[in-house]
Write a protein that holds these residues in place. Structure first.
Motif, PDB file in Angstrom:
ATOM      1  N   GLY A  16      46.211  35.292  35.345  1.00 16.15           N
ATOM      2  CA  GLY A  16      47.123  36.368  34.997  1.00 16.15           C
ATOM      3  C   GLY A  16      46.491  37.743  35.090  1.00 16.15           C
ATOM      4  O   GLY A  16      47.076  38.684  35.640  1.00 16.15           O
ATOM      5  N   VAL A  17      45.268  37.892  34.551  1.00 13.71           N
ATOM      6  CA  VAL A  17      44.587  39.188  34.600  1.00 13.71           C
ATOM      7  C   VAL A  17      44.263  39.548  36.043  1.00 13.71           C
ATOM      8  O   VAL A  17      44.458  40.703  36.474  1.00 13.71           O
ATOM      9  N   GLU A  18      43.769  38.573  36.812  1.00  8.53           N
ATOM     10  CA  GLU A  18      43.422  38.838  38.206  1.00  8.53           C
ATOM     11  C   GLU A  18      44.642  39.298  38.998  1.00  8.53           C
ATOM     12  O   GLU A  18      44.559  40.232  39.808  1.00  8.53           O
ATOM     13  N   THR A  19      45.785  38.658  38.764  1.00  5.78           N
ATOM     14  CA  THR A  19      47.012  39.056  39.458  1.00  5.78           C
ATOM     15  C   THR A  19      47.432  40.461  39.047  1.00  5.78           C
ATOM     16  O   THR A  19      47.777  41.303  39.896  1.00  5.78           O
ATOM     17  N   HIS A  20      47.410  40.739  37.750  1.00  4.66           N
ATOM     18  CA  HIS A  20      47.774  42.068  37.244  1.00  4.66           C
ATOM     19  C   HIS A  20      46.897  43.140  37.890  1.00  4.66           C
ATOM     20  O   HIS A  20      47.390  44.152  38.401  1.00  4.66           O
ATOM     21  N   VAL A  21      45.581  42.941  37.861  1.00  7.81           N
ATOM     22  CA  VAL A  21      44.663  43.967  38.346  1.00  7.81           C
ATOM     23  C   VAL A  21      44.820  44.170  39.848  1.00  7.81           C
ATOM     24  O   VAL A  21      44.842  45.310  40.333  1.00  7.81           O
ATOM     25  N   ARG A  22      44.970  43.089  40.601  1.00 15.12           N
ATOM     26  CA  ARG A  22      45.126  43.251  42.046  1.00 15.12           C
ATOM     27  C   ARG A  22      46.395  44.041  42.377  1.00 15.12           C
ATOM     28  O   ARG A  22      46.366  44.963  43.217  1.00 15.12           O
ATOM     29  N   ARG A  23      47.502  43.694  41.751  1.00 16.33           N
ATOM     30  CA  ARG A  23      48.752  44.383  42.069  1.00 16.33           C
ATOM     31  C   ARG A  23      48.708  45.844  41.632  1.00 16.33           C
ATOM     32  O   ARG A  23      49.187  46.729  42.347  1.00 16.33           O
ATOM     33  N   LEU A  24      48.129  46.104  40.470  1.00 16.07           N
ATOM     34  CA  LEU A  24      48.022  47.486  40.009  1.00 16.07           C
ATOM     35  C   LEU A  24      47.150  48.310  40.944  1.00 16.07           C
ATOM     36  O   LEU A  24      47.517  49.423  41.338  1.00 16.07           O
ATOM     37  N   CYS A  25      45.997  47.769  41.324  1.00 16.83           N
ATOM     38  CA  CYS A  25      45.083  48.521  42.177  1.00 16.83           C
ATOM     39  C   CYS A  25      45.691  48.775  43.550  1.00 16.83           C
ATOM     40  O   CYS A  25      45.562  49.885  44.098  1.00 16.83           O
ATOM     41  N   ALA A  26      46.347  47.773  44.120  1.00 14.74           N
ATOM     42  CA  ALA A  26      46.975  47.957  45.426  1.00 14.74           C
ATOM     43  C   ALA A  26      48.056  49.030  45.361  1.00 14.74           C
ATOM     44  O   ALA A  26      48.179  49.868  46.270  1.00 14.74           O
ATOM     45  N   ALA A  27      48.833  49.037  44.284  1.00 19.45           N
ATOM     46  CA  ALA A  27      49.903  50.027  44.143  1.00 19.45           C
ATOM     47  C   ALA A  27      49.328  51.421  43.914  1.00 19.45           C
ATOM     48  O   ALA A  27      49.861  52.414  44.433  1.00 19.45           O
ATOM     49  N   LEU A  28      48.248  51.533  43.143  1.00 21.91           N
ATOM     50  CA  LEU A  28      47.599  52.826  42.940  1.00 21.91           C
ATOM     51  C   LEU A  28      47.046  53.371  44.257  1.00 21.91           C
ATOM     52  O   LEU A  28      47.196  54.564  44.569  1.00 21.91           O
ATOM     53  N   GLU A  47      33.597  44.871  49.779  1.00 24.10           N
ATOM     54  CA  GLU A  47      34.641  44.683  50.778  1.00 24.10           C
ATOM     55  C   GLU A  47      35.866  45.506  50.409  1.00 24.10           C
ATOM     56  O   GLU A  47      35.977  46.028  49.293  1.00 24.10           O
ATOM     57  N   SER A  48      36.777  45.617  51.350  1.00 27.80           N
ATOM     58  CA  SER A  48      38.031  46.320  51.113  1.00 27.80           C
ATOM     59  C   SER A  48      39.169  45.309  51.113  1.00 27.80           C
ATOM     60  O   SER A  48      39.278  44.495  52.043  1.00 27.80           O
ATOM     61  N   ILE A  49      40.015  45.353  50.068  1.00 27.87           N
ATOM     62  CA  ILE A  49      41.178  44.484  49.952  1.00 27.87           C
ATOM     63  C   ILE A  49      42.372  45.355  49.581  1.00 27.87           C
ATOM     64  O   ILE A  49      42.326  46.086  48.590  1.00 27.87           O
ATOM     65  N   ASP A  50      43.418  45.310  50.357  1.00 28.58           N
ATOM     66  CA  ASP A  50      44.643  46.083  50.083  1.00 28.58           C
ATOM     67  C   ASP A  50      44.359  47.579  49.957  1.00 28.58           C
ATOM     68  O   ASP A  50      45.002  48.286  49.187  1.00 28.58           O
ATOM     69  N   GLY A  51      43.376  48.085  50.710  1.00 30.14           N
ATOM     70  CA  GLY A  51      43.034  49.491  50.626  1.00 30.14           C
ATOM     71  C   GLY A  51      42.193  49.858  49.415  1.00 30.14           C
ATOM     72  O   GLY A  51      42.003  51.041  49.120  1.00 30.14           O
TER      73      GLY A  51
END
Length: 372
Positions: A16-28, A47-51
């Protein structure tokens, strides 16, 4: 704005935390912010993931529940000043400590707080850890809770921080248009880290009260998998009635969501309930445990959303809810009223702006001196 996001684990690790952080960071990052994720892993890498730039620091302590990297501490002590804001995640992992204790960069803290540990040892150590947790909460300029229920629980343990707490619910992504592969029967999807507090064993037991056309697809990894596989085997449900898929790629998981007749979460603790929110966004009939976070999600969802709240300790009631959910047609996409990640980014950037140092801009007019 330059943001350093500190988290114990990051994609492709799941939870859950990993999903939250990935989506938040990608959107930011998509909104124009410069985002770096500072995390821990068995091996160091960049590395670069989702910018988003992801810096992984090698683990010094590899224990599953208490992962710890000296390299992360050293990086933050030396480099925290390069960020306008640090945003640390999870009270229940040690990675937030260096973000709080090694520097004076403005700190935002999202605790994803459950109030206890999820094993006997972790529950016993929770009160011992609380003084350190209190230091993180005290250091944070703002504490972001993902539900009002989480805020009230956190306030009961850290009342001095109430005025610095804000509620920013998790977001949802638009449901992808995926074609489901034809499969026999009715698939019931259960997704998440396989920890005992997720109570997948209740769902497995409930499967014995459903007809043979119902299949439980368990997606995720974690320490309870072997125990639950043994339970399913003893109940005669392996390999056809209960399938453990482990971790799936994004495409494979999307296909599994597309083919699911229903989604279930029997979790005993959640700060929010990402699996439930994602299912409702996709219009998938969903059964969830009657816990405060799920009740709050039910109130946030659009009227008539296909959601059943039950007590997972009642096998018959859980089986009945799963039977009804799996027989219910999917809702139309877009009918739920849950926030999107665009909403989350707007609210989170307001929090960052409130705590980041103010910059004085010097303009030089022709023939004039410098002025503010």
């Amino acid at each position: 704005m330059r943001i350093g996001v500190v988290t114990s684990a990051y994609h492709p690790d799941i939870g859950g935390v990993e999903t939250h952080v990935r989506r938040l960071c990608a959107a930011l990052a998509a909104a124009g912010d410069e985002v770096e994720v500072l995390t821990q892993h068995a091996h160091g890498s960049i590395e670069s993931i989702d910018g988003v730039l992801v810096r992984r620091f090698p683990l010094t302590v590899t224990a599953a529940n208490y992962r710890f990297s000296i390299g992360l501490w050293r990086w933050l002590r030396r480099n925290a000043g390069r960020y306008d804001v640090l945003h640390a995640h999870s009270y229940h992992a040690l990675a937030a400590l260096p973000a709080a204790l090694t520097n004076r960069t403005p700190l935002v803290f999202t605790p994803h707080y459950h109030g206890t540990g999820h094993s006997r040892l972790r529950a016993a150590l929770h009160p011992v850890y609380r003084p350190l947790g209190r230091r993180i909460v005290a250091r944070a300029a703002r504490v972001i809770c993902v539900t009002r229920a989480e805020r009230e629980l956190l306030t009961s343990h850290f009342p001095e921080a109430r005025e610095r707490m804000v509620v920013v619910p998790n977001g949802t992504d638009p449901a992808p248009e995926l074609m489901a592969s034809p499969e026999p029967g009715r698939g019931i999807l259960c997704v998440g880290r396989l920890e005992r507090y997720k109570r997948v064993d209740r769902v497995i037991r409930a499967m014995t009260h459903l007809s043979a056309e119902h299949r439980l697809d368990v997606v995720g990894a974690g320490p309870a998998r072997e125990e639950w596989e043994q339970l399913a085997a003893r109940l005669g449900l392996l390999p056809d009635r209960v399938v453990f898929h482990g971790r799936l790629s994004d495409d494979a998981f999307g296909a599994r969501m597309a083919s699911a007749a229903a989604v279930v979460s029997a979790s005993g603790h959640e700060a929010f309930g990402m699996a439930v929110a994602d299912a409702l966004t996709a219009g998938i009939p969903t059964v969830a445990s009657f816990i405060p976070a799920h009740r709050e999600l039910a109130a946030m969802a659009a009227p008539g959303a296909p959601l059943w709240l039950v007590n997972p300790d009642d096998e018959i009631a859980l089986a009945d809810a799963l039977r009804h959910a799996a027989a219910t047609a999917r809702a139309e996409h877009g009918r739920n009223a849950l926030p999107t990640w665009s909403d989350v980014v707007l609210a989170t950037r307001e929090v960052y702006a409130a705590v980041a140092p103010r910059v004085r801009v010097i303009q030089q007019a022709a023939g004039a001196g410098a002025r503010d």
